[in-house]
Scaffold this motif. Structure first.
Motif, PDB file in Angstrom:
ATOM      1  N   VAL A  18      10.338 -53.108  11.878  1.00 31.14           N
ATOM      2  CA  VAL A  18      10.204 -53.846  13.055  1.00 31.14           C
ATOM      3  C   VAL A  18       9.017 -53.247  13.769  1.00 31.14           C
ATOM      4  N   GLY A  19       8.795 -51.993  13.661  1.00 33.82           N
ATOM      5  CA  GLY A  19       7.441 -51.546  14.203  1.00 33.82           C
ATOM      6  C   GLY A  19       6.382 -52.236  13.835  1.00 33.82           C
ATOM      7  N   GLY A  20       6.103 -52.534  12.325  1.00 32.75           N
ATOM      8  CA  GLY A  20       4.948 -53.373  12.035  1.00 32.75           C
ATOM      9  C   GLY A  20       4.985 -54.838  12.605  1.00 32.75           C
ATOM     10  N   THR A  21       6.048 -55.297  12.610  1.00 28.26           N
ATOM     11  CA  THR A  21       6.421 -56.695  13.204  1.00 28.26           C
ATOM     12  C   THR A  21       5.742 -56.553  14.795  1.00 28.26           C
ATOM     13  N   LEU A  22       6.205 -55.705  15.436  1.00 24.27           N
ATOM     14  CA  LEU A  22       5.733 -55.457  16.969  1.00 24.27           C
ATOM     15  C   LEU A  22       4.404 -55.332  16.960  1.00 24.27           C
ATOM     16  N   GLY A  23       3.911 -54.598  16.068  1.00 22.20           N
ATOM     17  CA  GLY A  23       2.291 -54.262  16.079  1.00 22.20           C
ATOM     18  C   GLY A  23       1.498 -55.724  15.922  1.00 22.20           C
ATOM     19  N   ALA A  24       2.086 -56.484  15.116  1.00 16.81           N
ATOM     20  CA  ALA A  24       1.432 -57.682  14.980  1.00 16.81           C
ATOM     21  C   ALA A  24       1.675 -58.516  16.128  1.00 16.81           C
ATOM     22  N   GLN A  25       2.835 -58.428  16.543  1.00 13.42           N
ATOM     23  CA  GLN A  25       2.890 -59.542  17.963  1.00 13.42           C
ATOM     24  C   GLN A  25       2.259 -58.985  19.169  1.00 13.42           C
ATOM     25  N   ASN A  27      -0.916 -57.675  18.760  1.00 15.09           N
ATOM     26  CA  ASN A  27      -2.165 -58.151  18.655  1.00 15.09           C
ATOM     27  C   ASN A  27      -2.355 -59.603  19.019  1.00 15.09           C
ATOM     28  N   LYS A  28      -1.345 -60.212  18.831  1.00  7.75           N
ATOM     29  CA  LYS A  28      -1.214 -61.579  19.153  1.00  7.75           C
ATOM     30  C   LYS A  28      -1.174 -61.837  20.707  1.00  7.75           C
TER      31      LYS A  28
END
Length: 406
Positions: A18-25, A27-28
């Motif tokens: 989830v943390g990886g997904t939040l990181g990508a979000q 940046n976007k």
């Protein structure tokens, strides 16, 4: 206890994903926020220029161009803001999943910790630690029992620290969630305000179009006349470019080529020009693109096609035109029925700056990036517009591909 450890590992893996997904979000979200602020500044520039020229009587054609451009920017702003709001919705959902997972894990940890405390208390009541050790059958068993007591005490302490850490993380996620919800509410409110502005612009656009349609033939004739004048200027610029190519080739006894024959120094200049593609500065300090490069249907009569070999940049009154890269002035001229223009050579690339009221350079001058070329002309309607083009040899280029964030 082992069951709790397995659950904890599973939740940790989930939180990492989830943390990886939040990181990508994240940046976007930053990219979208940057774009949203750019569009807001664009609207501010449009409004400022409108205010500056509000005393001028504009033609219907010019008004339609202004409204059409602002409507497109407002549409883009609404689109970007919606994307941000949607991204925040996903982030909020992810946060809520994390909160649910952490609460489940926290409950298991607390239950396990409570069981250990009860067991420890009962152990103290039933027999002392010393008796527990003295009742050992041999020294080896006593040593193992001592190690067990140390590990048990240590595990109790670890469980307590873990509970504190998980509680703190849960509290932080809750705080983040409240911030994200607040951000989303602001975006939704801003979008509603933008929608209202858009509807006002569209209403005025429809009103002007209704007036134009009553006498469409007259306006169509005006568009065709302007297009003929633009085509005439474009042909003259193309002729000048071909003449410059021929002149450059003649120096090294090379004829018939449609490309510039370059010296070693000019090749280096051209290479550096290409290396800065997409990063070159705007030819004016402030402004926005009112009309883009290439073929586009007319805003008035969709059966007509408008061809542009460059872009039209609306800027502020008395704005200064500036060279976008190091180069040499190869032409300062004024084609009949048009304002002066300046052509600057950068190796086998040429930049053209049209519609100047004053020119501060002469043919043969060597210029550096952002050197002032002249002052942009303001028409009777109050519009200050620079016509800007880029050529590679005799072929036109889309300036938006070369200029930073155009």
């Amino acid at each position: 206890m082992q069951f709790v450890k397995q659950i904890s590992k599973g939740i940790i893996i989930l939180l990492i994903l989830v943390g990886g997904t939040l990181g990508a979000q994240s940046n976007k979200q930053k990219q979208l926020e940057t774009r949203r602020q750019e569009l807001r500044r664009e609207i501010q520039k449009i409004n400022a220029l409108r205010t500056e020229n509000k005393t001028k009587e504009k033609s219907q054609l010019s008004l339609i161009e202004d409204f059409n451009y602002k409507i497109s920017v407002l549409n883009n702003l609404i689109k970007v803001t919606n994307q941000q709001a949607n991204l925040l919705t996903r982030a909020i959902n992810n946060n809520q999943k994390q909160i649910g997972s952490l609460r489940d894990e926290l409950k298991l940890l607390k239950d396990d910790y409570a069981a250990m405390i009860v067991k420890s208390y009962k152990s103290k009541n039933q027999q002392s630690r010393i008796m527990f050790l003295l009742s050992s059958n041999n020294f080896k068993q006593a040593y193992k029992r001592l190690q067990y007591m140390k590990q048990y005490t240590s595990h109790q302490k670890e469980q307590g620290e873990t509970i504190k850490a998980k509680t703190a993380k849960l509290q932080q996620i809750n705080k983040d969630l409240l911030v994200q919800k607040g951000d989303k509410q602001k975006l939704v409110a801003e979008n509603k305000a933008t929608q209202k502005t858009l509807e006002k612009e569209r209403a005025q656009h429809r009103s002007i179009m209704a007036t134009i349609k009553k006498d469409l033939n007259t306006y169509t004739a005006q568009i065709k006349s302007k297009q003929r004048e633009a085509a005439k200027i474009d042909r003259e610029i193309a002729r000048i470019v071909r003449a410059e190519i021929a002149k450059s080739n003649k120096k090294i006894n090379s004829s018939g080529s449609s490309s510039f024959a370059l010296t070693a120094e000019e090749k280096l200049l051209a290479t550096n020009f290409v290396a800065n593609k997409g990063k070159l500065p705007w030819p004016v300090a402030k402004g926005f693109v009112k009309s883009r490069y290439g073929k586009q249907p007319s805003l008035i009569d969709r059966s007509l096609t408008v061809q542009r070999n460059g872009v039209l940049i609306t800027t502020e009154k008395s704005a200064k035109a500036r060279v976008i890269f190091n180069g040499t002035v190869i032409k300062v001229t004024a084609i009949r029925n048009s304002n002066p223009m300046v052509m600057i050579k950068h190796g086998n690339y040429i930049t053209v700056y049209k519609n100047l009221s004053k020119v501060y350079v002469n043919e043969g001058d060597t210029l550096k990036t952002k050197d002032i070329i002249g002052e942009v002309s303001t028409n009777v309607e109050g519009d200050t517009i620079l016509s800007f083009s880029i050529f590679k040899d005799a072929q036109t280029q889309n300036p938006a591909s070369w200029i930073y964030k155009m």
